[in-house]
Write a protein that holds these residues in place. Sequence first.
Motif, PDB file in Angstrom:
ATOM      1  N   ALA A 258      60.486  61.652  34.358  1.00 18.88           N
ATOM      2  CA  ALA A 258      60.608  62.556  35.688  1.00 18.88           C
ATOM      3  C   ALA A 258      59.221  62.917  36.259  1.00 18.88           C
ATOM      4  O   ALA A 258      59.265  63.018  37.269  1.00 18.88           O
ATOM      5  CB  ALA A 258      61.355  63.745  35.078  1.00 18.88           C
ATOM      6  N   LYS A 259      58.502  63.220  35.249  1.00 17.29           N
ATOM      7  CA  LYS A 259      56.868  63.632  35.389  1.00 17.29           C
ATOM      8  C   LYS A 259      56.315  62.451  36.223  1.00 17.29           C
ATOM      9  O   LYS A 259      55.827  62.527  37.304  1.00 17.29           O
ATOM     10  CB  LYS A 259      56.081  64.053  34.116  1.00 17.29           C
ATOM     11  CG  LYS A 259      56.432  65.168  33.658  1.00 17.29           C
ATOM     12  CD  LYS A 259      55.629  65.606  32.623  1.00 17.29           C
ATOM     13  CE  LYS A 259      55.595  67.056  32.151  1.00 17.29           C
ATOM     14  NZ  LYS A 259      54.871  67.192  30.960  1.00 17.29           N
TER      15      LYS A 259
ATOM     16  N   ILE B 117      57.548  62.048  39.648  1.00 13.75           N
ATOM     17  CA  ILE B 117      57.083  63.171  40.657  1.00 13.75           C
ATOM     18  C   ILE B 117      55.611  62.792  40.852  1.00 13.75           C
ATOM     19  O   ILE B 117      55.204  63.006  42.178  1.00 13.75           O
ATOM     20  CB  ILE B 117      57.271  64.569  39.935  1.00 13.75           C
ATOM     21  CG1 ILE B 117      58.671  64.818  40.038  1.00 13.75           C
ATOM     22  CG2 ILE B 117      56.488  65.611  40.751  1.00 13.75           C
ATOM     23  CD1 ILE B 117      59.100  66.264  39.367  1.00 13.75           C
ATOM     24  N   LYS B 118      54.980  62.195  39.847  1.00 11.93           N
ATOM     25  CA  LYS B 118      53.482  62.010  40.321  1.00 11.93           C
ATOM     26  C   LYS B 118      53.295  60.812  41.058  1.00 11.93           C
ATOM     27  O   LYS B 118      52.554  61.140  42.097  1.00 11.93           O
ATOM     28  CB  LYS B 118      52.812  61.774  38.754  1.00 11.93           C
ATOM     29  CG  LYS B 118      51.401  61.230  39.073  1.00 11.93           C
ATOM     30  CD  LYS B 118      50.828  60.809  37.681  1.00 11.93           C
ATOM     31  CE  LYS B 118      49.433  60.139  37.585  1.00 11.93           C
ATOM     32  NZ  LYS B 118      49.122  59.610  36.570  1.00 11.93           N
TER      33      LYS B 118
ATOM     34  N   ALA C 159      55.505  59.969  43.445  1.00 11.90           N
ATOM     35  CA  ALA C 159      55.754  60.657  44.795  1.00 11.90           C
ATOM     36  C   ALA C 159      54.929  61.311  45.655  1.00 11.90           C
ATOM     37  O   ALA C 159      54.465  61.254  46.674  1.00 11.90           O
ATOM     38  CB  ALA C 159      57.364  61.446  44.775  1.00 11.90           C
ATOM     39  N   GLU C 160      54.027  61.949  44.887  1.00  9.62           N
ATOM     40  CA  GLU C 160      52.879  62.917  45.378  1.00  9.62           C
ATOM     41  C   GLU C 160      51.726  62.077  45.933  1.00  9.62           C
ATOM     42  O   GLU C 160      51.009  62.284  46.663  1.00  9.62           O
ATOM     43  CB  GLU C 160      52.482  64.141  44.260  1.00  9.62           C
ATOM     44  CG  GLU C 160      53.172  64.885  44.070  1.00  9.62           C
ATOM     45  CD  GLU C 160      53.002  65.971  42.858  1.00  9.62           C
ATOM     46  OE1 GLU C 160      52.104  65.516  42.119  1.00  9.62           O
ATOM     47  OE2 GLU C 160      53.662  66.946  42.593  1.00  9.62           O
TER      48      GLU C 160
ATOM     49  N   GLY D  73      55.532  56.298  45.374  1.00 10.33           N
ATOM     50  CA  GLY D  73      56.996  56.386  44.760  1.00 10.33           C
ATOM     51  C   GLY D  73      58.042  55.584  45.298  1.00 10.33           C
ATOM     52  O   GLY D  73      58.011  55.644  46.712  1.00 10.33           O
TER      53      GLY D  73
ATOM     54  N   VAL E  33      62.909  62.071  44.536  1.00 13.49           N
ATOM     55  CA  VAL E  33      62.542  63.283  43.812  1.00 13.49           C
ATOM     56  C   VAL E  33      63.539  64.164  43.906  1.00 13.49           C
ATOM     57  O   VAL E  33      63.778  65.086  45.022  1.00 13.49           O
ATOM     58  CB  VAL E  33      61.290  64.174  43.979  1.00 13.49           C
ATOM     59  CG1 VAL E  33      61.069  65.216  43.070  1.00 13.49           C
ATOM     60  CG2 VAL E  33      59.965  62.937  43.843  1.00 13.49           C
TER      61      VAL E  33
ATOM     62  N   VAL F 230      65.753  65.515  38.918  1.00 14.36           N
ATOM     63  CA  VAL F 230      64.487  65.056  38.312  1.00 14.36           C
ATOM     64  C   VAL F 230      63.360  66.062  38.197  1.00 14.36           C
ATOM     65  O   VAL F 230      62.791  66.335  37.219  1.00 14.36           O
ATOM     66  CB  VAL F 230      63.859  64.021  39.454  1.00 14.36           C
ATOM     67  CG1 VAL F 230      62.328  63.609  38.810  1.00 14.36           C
ATOM     68  CG2 VAL F 230      64.656  62.702  39.447  1.00 14.36           C
ATOM     69  N   ARG F 231      63.425  67.054  39.079  1.00 11.19           N
ATOM     70  CA  ARG F 231      62.632  68.506  38.853  1.00 11.19           C
ATOM     71  C   ARG F 231      62.898  69.259  37.578  1.00 11.19           C
ATOM     72  O   ARG F 231      62.179  69.455  37.070  1.00 11.19           O
ATOM     73  CB  ARG F 231      62.585  69.114  39.966  1.00 11.19           C
ATOM     74  CG  ARG F 231      61.883  68.573  41.456  1.00 11.19           C
ATOM     75  CD  ARG F 231      61.876  69.293  42.463  1.00 11.19           C
ATOM     76  NE  ARG F 231      61.558  69.038  43.732  1.00 11.19           N
ATOM     77  CZ  ARG F 231      60.278  68.403  44.046  1.00 11.19           C
ATOM     78  NH1 ARG F 231      59.111  68.783  43.404  1.00 11.19           N
ATOM     79  NH2 ARG F 231      60.321  67.910  45.201  1.00 11.19           N
TER      80      ARG F 231
ATOM     81  N   ALA G 200      61.450  67.498  34.489  1.00 10.86           N
ATOM     82  CA  ALA G 200      60.235  67.523  34.538  1.00 10.86           C
ATOM     83  C   ALA G 200      59.649  68.867  33.973  1.00 10.86           C
ATOM     84  O   ALA G 200      58.776  69.200  33.563  1.00 10.86           O
ATOM     85  CB  ALA G 200      59.549  67.076  35.866  1.00 10.86           C
ATOM     86  N   SER G 201      60.532  70.000  34.506  1.00 12.79           N
ATOM     87  CA  SER G 201      60.290  71.154  34.107  1.00 12.79           C
ATOM     88  C   SER G 201      60.233  71.615  32.618  1.00 12.79           C
ATOM     89  O   SER G 201      59.771  72.639  32.171  1.00 12.79           O
ATOM     90  CB  SER G 201      61.387  72.319  34.908  1.00 12.79           C
ATOM     91  OG  SER G 201      62.450  72.283  34.057  1.00 12.79           O
TER      92      SER G 201
END
Length: 57
Positions: A30-31, A34-35, A37-38, A42, A46, A50-51, A54-55
Amino acid sequence: MTQDIRETSRDRDRLPRYPERPSKGQIAAAKLIIKRAEEGKGKLPVTPGVRYMASFG
């Protein structure tokens, strides 16, 4: 008279979607999603799930 204990679709919608803690692999994936995608690389969306995963990391 006994009560029927079958799960209805209405009850299923109220249950938590992720009742257990995600595994270390799921958290890492998940991390990474997100990475990437940023960074603009990606290919996976997201999503709130997924968030959520990753939390935990």
